[in-house]
Structure formats: structure tokens, C-alpha cells
Design a protein around this motif. Structure first.
Motif, PDB file in Angstrom:
ATOM      1  N   THR A 129       0.806  -1.228   0.000  1.00  0.00           N
ATOM      2  CA  THR A 129       0.000   0.000   0.000  1.00  0.00           C
ATOM      3  C   THR A 129       0.835   1.273   0.000  1.00  0.00           C
ATOM      4  OG1 THR A 129      -0.115  -0.124   2.416  1.00  0.00           O
ATOM      5  CG2 THR A 129      -1.902  -1.155   1.176  1.00  0.00           C
ATOM      6  N   GLU A 130       2.145   1.162   0.228  1.00  0.00           N
ATOM      7  CA  GLU A 130       3.000   2.341   0.318  1.00  0.00           C
ATOM      8  C   GLU A 130       3.740   2.654  -0.982  1.00  0.00           C
ATOM      9  OE1 GLU A 130       2.998   4.310   2.943  1.00  0.00           O
ATOM     10  OE2 GLU A 130       1.530   2.966   3.849  1.00  0.00           O
ATOM     11  N   VAL A 131       3.490   1.902  -2.030  1.00  0.00           N
ATOM     12  CA  VAL A 131       4.219   2.114  -3.283  1.00  0.00           C
ATOM     13  C   VAL A 131       3.939   3.508  -3.839  1.00  0.00           C
ATOM     14  CG1 VAL A 131       4.432   1.376  -5.690  1.00  0.00           C
ATOM     15  CG2 VAL A 131       4.331  -0.333  -3.867  1.00  0.00           C
ATOM     16  N   ARG A 132       5.023   4.208  -4.186  1.00  0.00           N
ATOM     17  CA  ARG A 132       4.908   5.567  -4.745  1.00  0.00           C
ATOM     18  C   ARG A 132       5.339   5.611  -6.215  1.00  0.00           C
ATOM     19  NH1 ARG A 132       3.213   5.771  -0.151  1.00  0.00           N
ATOM     20  NH2 ARG A 132       3.438   7.467   1.349  1.00  0.00           N
ATOM     21  N   TRP A 133       6.185   4.693  -6.611  1.00  0.00           N
ATOM     22  CA  TRP A 133       6.820   4.778  -7.927  1.00  0.00           C
ATOM     23  C   TRP A 133       6.867   3.381  -8.532  1.00  0.00           C
ATOM     24  CZ3 TRP A 133      10.794   8.840  -9.386  1.00  0.00           C
ATOM     25  CH2 TRP A 133      11.440   8.543 -10.594  1.00  0.00           C
ATOM     26  N   ILE A 134       6.331   3.232  -9.747  1.00  0.00           N
ATOM     27  CA  ILE A 134       6.394   1.950 -10.452  1.00  0.00           C
ATOM     28  C   ILE A 134       6.924   2.185 -11.856  1.00  0.00           C
ATOM     29  CG2 ILE A 134       5.120  -0.046 -11.321  1.00  0.00           C
ATOM     30  CD1 ILE A 134       3.064   0.334  -9.200  1.00  0.00           C
ATOM     31  N   ASN A 135       7.949   1.427 -12.211  1.00  0.00           N
ATOM     32  CA  ASN A 135       8.492   1.474 -13.573  1.00  0.00           C
ATOM     33  C   ASN A 135       8.236   0.128 -14.239  1.00  0.00           C
ATOM     34  OD1 ASN A 135       9.942   1.740 -15.945  1.00  0.00           O
ATOM     35  ND2 ASN A 135      11.622   2.861 -14.971  1.00  0.00           N
ATOM     36  N   LEU A 136       7.349   0.114 -15.220  1.00  0.00           N
ATOM     37  CA  LEU A 136       6.975  -1.090 -15.964  1.00  0.00           C
ATOM     38  C   LEU A 136       7.396  -0.990 -17.421  1.00  0.00           C
ATOM     39  CD1 LEU A 136       3.371  -1.468 -14.512  1.00  0.00           C
ATOM     40  CD2 LEU A 136       5.204  -3.135 -14.190  1.00  0.00           C
ATOM     41  N   ALA A 137       8.294  -0.095 -17.729  1.00  0.00           N
ATOM     42  CA  ALA A 137       8.662   0.161 -19.119  1.00  0.00           C
ATOM     43  C   ALA A 137       9.304  -1.066 -19.765  1.00  0.00           C
ATOM     44  CB  ALA A 137       9.629   1.345 -19.197  1.00  0.00           C
ATOM     45  N   ASN A 138       9.084  -1.171 -21.081  1.00  0.00           N
ATOM     46  CA  ASN A 138       9.715  -2.203 -21.905  1.00  0.00           C
ATOM     47  C   ASN A 138       9.392  -3.616 -21.414  1.00  0.00           C
ATOM     48  OD1 ASN A 138      11.238  -3.212 -24.039  1.00  0.00           O
ATOM     49  ND2 ASN A 138      13.150  -3.124 -22.887  1.00  0.00           N
ATOM     50  N   ASN A 139       8.117  -3.904 -21.299  1.00  0.00           N
ATOM     51  CA  ASN A 139       7.635  -5.254 -21.059  1.00  0.00           C
ATOM     52  C   ASN A 139       6.717  -5.635 -22.215  1.00  0.00           C
ATOM     53  OD1 ASN A 139       8.304  -6.629 -18.265  1.00  0.00           O
ATOM     54  ND2 ASN A 139       8.209  -4.434 -17.873  1.00  0.00           N
ATOM     55  N   ARG A 140       5.782  -6.538 -21.984  1.00  0.00           N
ATOM     56  CA  ARG A 140       4.816  -6.933 -23.015  1.00  0.00           C
ATOM     57  C   ARG A 140       3.403  -6.830 -22.462  1.00  0.00           C
ATOM     58  NH1 ARG A 140       7.899 -11.819 -26.288  1.00  0.00           N
ATOM     59  NH2 ARG A 140       9.926 -10.806 -26.331  1.00  0.00           N
ATOM     60  N   ILE A 141       3.200  -5.808 -21.678  1.00  0.00           N
ATOM     61  CA  ILE A 141       1.938  -5.653 -20.948  1.00  0.00           C
ATOM     62  C   ILE A 141       0.817  -5.238 -21.892  1.00  0.00           C
ATOM     63  CG2 ILE A 141       0.783  -4.372 -19.105  1.00  0.00           C
ATOM     64  CD1 ILE A 141       3.599  -4.035 -17.841  1.00  0.00           C
ATOM     65  N   HIS A 142      -0.267  -5.994 -21.874  1.00  0.00           N
ATOM     66  CA  HIS A 142      -1.444  -5.646 -22.669  1.00  0.00           C
ATOM     67  C   HIS A 142      -2.643  -5.304 -21.795  1.00  0.00           C
ATOM     68  CE1 HIS A 142      -3.346  -9.578 -21.840  1.00  0.00           C
ATOM     69  NE2 HIS A 142      -2.123 -10.072 -21.963  1.00  0.00           N
ATOM     70  N   ARG A 143      -2.497  -5.501 -20.472  1.00  0.00           N
ATOM     71  CA  ARG A 143      -3.629  -5.220 -19.584  1.00  0.00           C
ATOM     72  C   ARG A 143      -3.121  -4.906 -18.186  1.00  0.00           C
ATOM     73  NH1 ARG A 143      -7.145  -8.308 -16.290  1.00  0.00           N
ATOM     74  NH2 ARG A 143      -5.898 -10.188 -16.711  1.00  0.00           N
ATOM     75  N   ILE A 144      -3.716  -3.861 -17.589  1.00  0.00           N
ATOM     76  CA  ILE A 144      -3.470  -3.520 -16.194  1.00  0.00           C
ATOM     77  C   ILE A 144      -4.826  -3.479 -15.495  1.00  0.00           C
ATOM     78  CG2 ILE A 144      -2.537  -1.833 -14.572  1.00  0.00           C
ATOM     79  CD1 ILE A 144      -0.656  -0.861 -16.719  1.00  0.00           C
ATOM     80  N   ASP A 145      -5.066  -4.403 -14.572  1.00  0.00           N
ATOM     81  CA  ASP A 145      -6.343  -4.441 -13.861  1.00  0.00           C
ATOM     82  C   ASP A 145      -6.534  -3.162 -13.060  1.00  0.00           C
ATOM     83  OD1 ASP A 145      -6.750  -6.933 -14.869  1.00  0.00           O
ATOM     84  OD2 ASP A 145      -6.259  -8.017 -13.026  1.00  0.00           O
TER      85      ASP A 145
END
Length: 382
Positions: A129-145
Motif C-alpha cells: 500500500t506504500e508504493v509511490r513509484w512503479i516502472n513497468l517500461a519495456n515489457n509486453r503488458i497488454h492489460r493492467i487491472d
């Protein structure tokens, strides 16, 4: 008599042995085996080609995950690194992982870039619950719930560029300040996707598939704090509607824009940087004074179809007009003030420092009235 008979028998036996020896000596030699004539090779019959085996499909072509070093933190995922120097950071980048591991509750900064993640689900974030920063760059993501963002309500920065998203994620938290979605396949912005984002300062939608019909007049209306909007490399033919008036940077390079409404920039109060390089702008589609905006510092109109230099405000410092169809420059017409004005008042002297005109139909020398007007001009490319 007996002695003569014995002698005759011995003589007969001797003659018999000699005859047998003679017969043995005259036996013919065995013939050497003759060489077999060389056989003529039959012409090879072409066999039907065996179809090549198809390349392995995902996920079988993924390289194996790379495990991190042992950690002093028992909750550190095995495929990540948890440094004692940065106890609030979870480094899982460049690990060939397919699925996001369970995120420890102490995590503020989450690095997941350069992996093979295909979707982002809520389960790994149950305690994060404390996450402030997420880097998901350069993956193969087609969906984020959208349930993901319910788990991390304090998120400030979401970087998900260079993935395979088809639309802007829903349910983004109100705390978000930067959203980077460049280099995806986004062709849809769901209604209300930005409704809660009053704190968003940066929205990057660079290099997607957005058209004019995907951006309505209310799409950006709730982005009260937005300072930078990047819509470069899409398929826009018109200037985007409903852009917040507090915007500072507007990037629209490499679209198909051929027309700017006369009063388009009139409502902006802090607009300083406008980039419209690589569009289809001509004199017909650019109203005479549309760029006469007092806050504008940097204007880029390179690689268009302009035949003349548009008028601009005296506060402009950088002007890019290279690779157009400009044939002449009239400094008297361009100058924001009269050449006979009192130059002791430095506030009225134009601030233009950089002017780029190469790639047009111009040749040196630079007209004297241009030099006389723009006294602060340090560099001109022609």
C-alpha cells in the motif's frame, strides 16, 4: 620267387606314388577373382522438402529468469534485489521475469522494467500500500487491472511506456503526478479515465494510435495541474481540444495536422513550449498572428510546408523553421516593434536568440533589417 614278388610290389608302389605326385603338381591354378565392373549410380530422386519447424512461440522462447543474490530481507522475492542501502526499493529490472512477484509492504520504489511481463494483476500488491513509484517500461503488458490501483492509493509515478496497451488504464489513483504511456498501441481513452487526476502534471501519450475521434473536448478537462502534454507521433489531423489552460509544454510532432484555429492559443496562461515539427502546416492553415503569445519561449515548426515566417511575440527566444518552403524574410514585417523605436528601453527589444532557417529556399546574406531588429540573436542557421 618270394623275393621277386616283393621286389615287384615295391616297384609298383613307387610308380603309383610318383604318378600321384605328378598329378598334384599339374593341378591348374585357381583363377583370380575378376574385378566387378563399376556400377552406374542411379540418379537421385529429389525427396519432398520437409517443412521447417516453426519457431517456438511465447512463452517458450523466454530466457530463464535471473535470480538475485541472497538478501538479508526474508520477504525479498528471489528474482529481485533488495539493497540494505535502499530498504524501500525493490529492484526487479532486467530479470527475464514473466509474472510480478509478491511486493513487500516496505516497498516505495518498484522497478520492473525490461522484463517479459504480460499483465499486471492486483494480487502481488495486496500488502504494497506504500508504493509511490512503479516502472513497468519495456515489457509486453497488454492489460493492467484497475483493482491494482485500489491497492496502491498513494502512487505518484507510473511509467508504462514501450508495452502493448490498447487503451489508457482505468481506475488511476487521484494521487498520480506523472503518467508515461508512450510507445504503446493506445487507440482509446475510456470516458472518465482522467477524471480524478487533478494532481497530474505530466501526461505522455507519445507514439500511439490516437486519432481526432479519440480525444473529445472533455478528455483532459479535469487535469487542472497538467504542465506537459505529449501527443507526438499519433494520427491527429486537428489540434487537440480541451487542453488545460495551465499547460506549459505541448508536443504534437509527427502528426498530420494541417490547420490551427485562429484563437487556439488564446486561453493559455503559461504556455512556453510548442512543438509542431513534421506536420502538414501551410500558410493557409496557420492564421497570421496565431503564435503571437506573450508567454511563448520556444516554437518549433520544422518540416512543414510554410512559405512565409509567421508572426510571433517579442518574448520568443527560439524559433525553428527549418525544412519548409520559405523563399524570403522581411525583417520589417517580422519585427515586433518599430525599428525607429527607442532602444534604450530593453523591455521592448525582441528576445529571439536562436533562429533556424536551413532547408528552405533562402541564401545568405541575412537581411540587415533582421539583424537590426533582433539584437539578442546569437545563432542563426540558414
Amino acid at each position: 620267387m618270394k623275393a621277386g614278388a616283393g621286389l615287384f610290389s615295391a616297384l609298383a608302389l613307387f610308380l603309383l606314388i610318383g604318378a600321384v605326385a605328378t598329378q598334384r603338381g599339374r593341378q591348374p591354378k585357381k583363377p583370380k577373382p575378376s574385378r566387378r565392373p563399376p556400377t552406374t549410380r542411379r540418379p537421385s530422386v529429389p525427396q519432398p522438402a520437409i517443412p521447417a519447424q516453426p519457431e517456438p512461440q511465447e512463452p517458450t522462447d523466454f530466457p530463464p529468469p535471473i535470480l538475485g543474490p541472497p538478501s538479508i530481507y526474508p520477504d525479498c522475492p528471489r528474482e529481485c534485489t533488495c539493497s540494505p542501502s535502499y530498504p524501500n526499493a525493490l529492484n526487479c529490472e532486467n530479470r527475464n521475469i514473466r509474472v510480478i512477484p509478491v511486493i513487500p509492504s516496505r516497498t516505495y520504489y518498484l522497478y520492473l522494467q525490461n522484463n517479459y511481463i504480460s499483465e499486471v494483476t492486483a494480487e502481488p500488491f495486496n500488502n504494497a500500500t506504500e508504493v509511490r513509484w512503479i516502472n513497468l517500461a519495456n515489457n509486453r503488458i497488454h492489460r493492467i487491472d484497475k483493482q491494482v490501483f485500489e491497492k496502491i492509493p498513494a502512487l505518484l509515478y507510473l511509467y508504462a511506456q514501450k508495452n502493448q496497451l490498447n487503451e489508457v488504464p482505468s481506475g488511476l489513483p487521484a494521487s498520480l503526478e506523472q503518467l508515461r504511456l508512450g510507445r504503446n498501441r493506445i487507440s482509446k481513452i475510456p470516458a472518465g479515465a482522467f477524471n480524478k487526476l487533478e494532481n497530474l502534471t505530466l501526461l505522455d501519450l507519445y507514439n500511439n494510435q490516437l486519432s481526432d475521434s479519440d480525444i473529445g473536448k472533455n478528455t483532459f478537462k479535469d487535469l487542472k495541474s497538467l504542465m506537459q502534454l505529449n501527443l507526438a507521433r499519433n494520427t491527429l489531423k486537428k489540434m487537440p481540444a480541451g487542453v488545460p489552460s495551465n499547460l506549459i509544454q505541448l508536443f504534437l510532432d509527427k502528426n498530420h495536422i494541417d490547420d490551427i484555429p485562429k484563437d487556439y492559443f488564446g486561453g493559455f496562461t503559461h504556455l512556453a513550449f510548442v512543438r509542431l515539427n513534421y506536420n502538414q502546416l501551410s500558410d493557409k492553415g496557420v492564421p497570421k498572428a496565431v503564435f503571437n503569445v506573450s508567454t511563448l519561449l520556444d516554437l518549433q515548426l520544422a518540416h512543414n510546408q510554410l512559405a512565409s515566417v509567421p508572426l510571433f511575440n517579442g518574448h520568443l527566444e527560439h524559433l525553428h523553421l527549418n525544412h519548409n518552403s520559405i523563399e524570403s524574410i522581411n525583417g520589417t514585417q517580422l519585427c515586433p516593434y518599430s525599428l525607429h523605436a527607442d532602444l534604450s528601453d530593453h523591455s521592448v527589444v525582441p528576445r529571439l536568440r536562436y533562429l533556424r532557417l536551413d532547408g528552405n529556399h533562402l541564401s545568405p546574406p541575412i537581411p540587415l533589417d533582421v539583424i537590426m531588429c533582433f539584437r539578442h540573436l546569437h545563432s542563426i542557421v540558414i
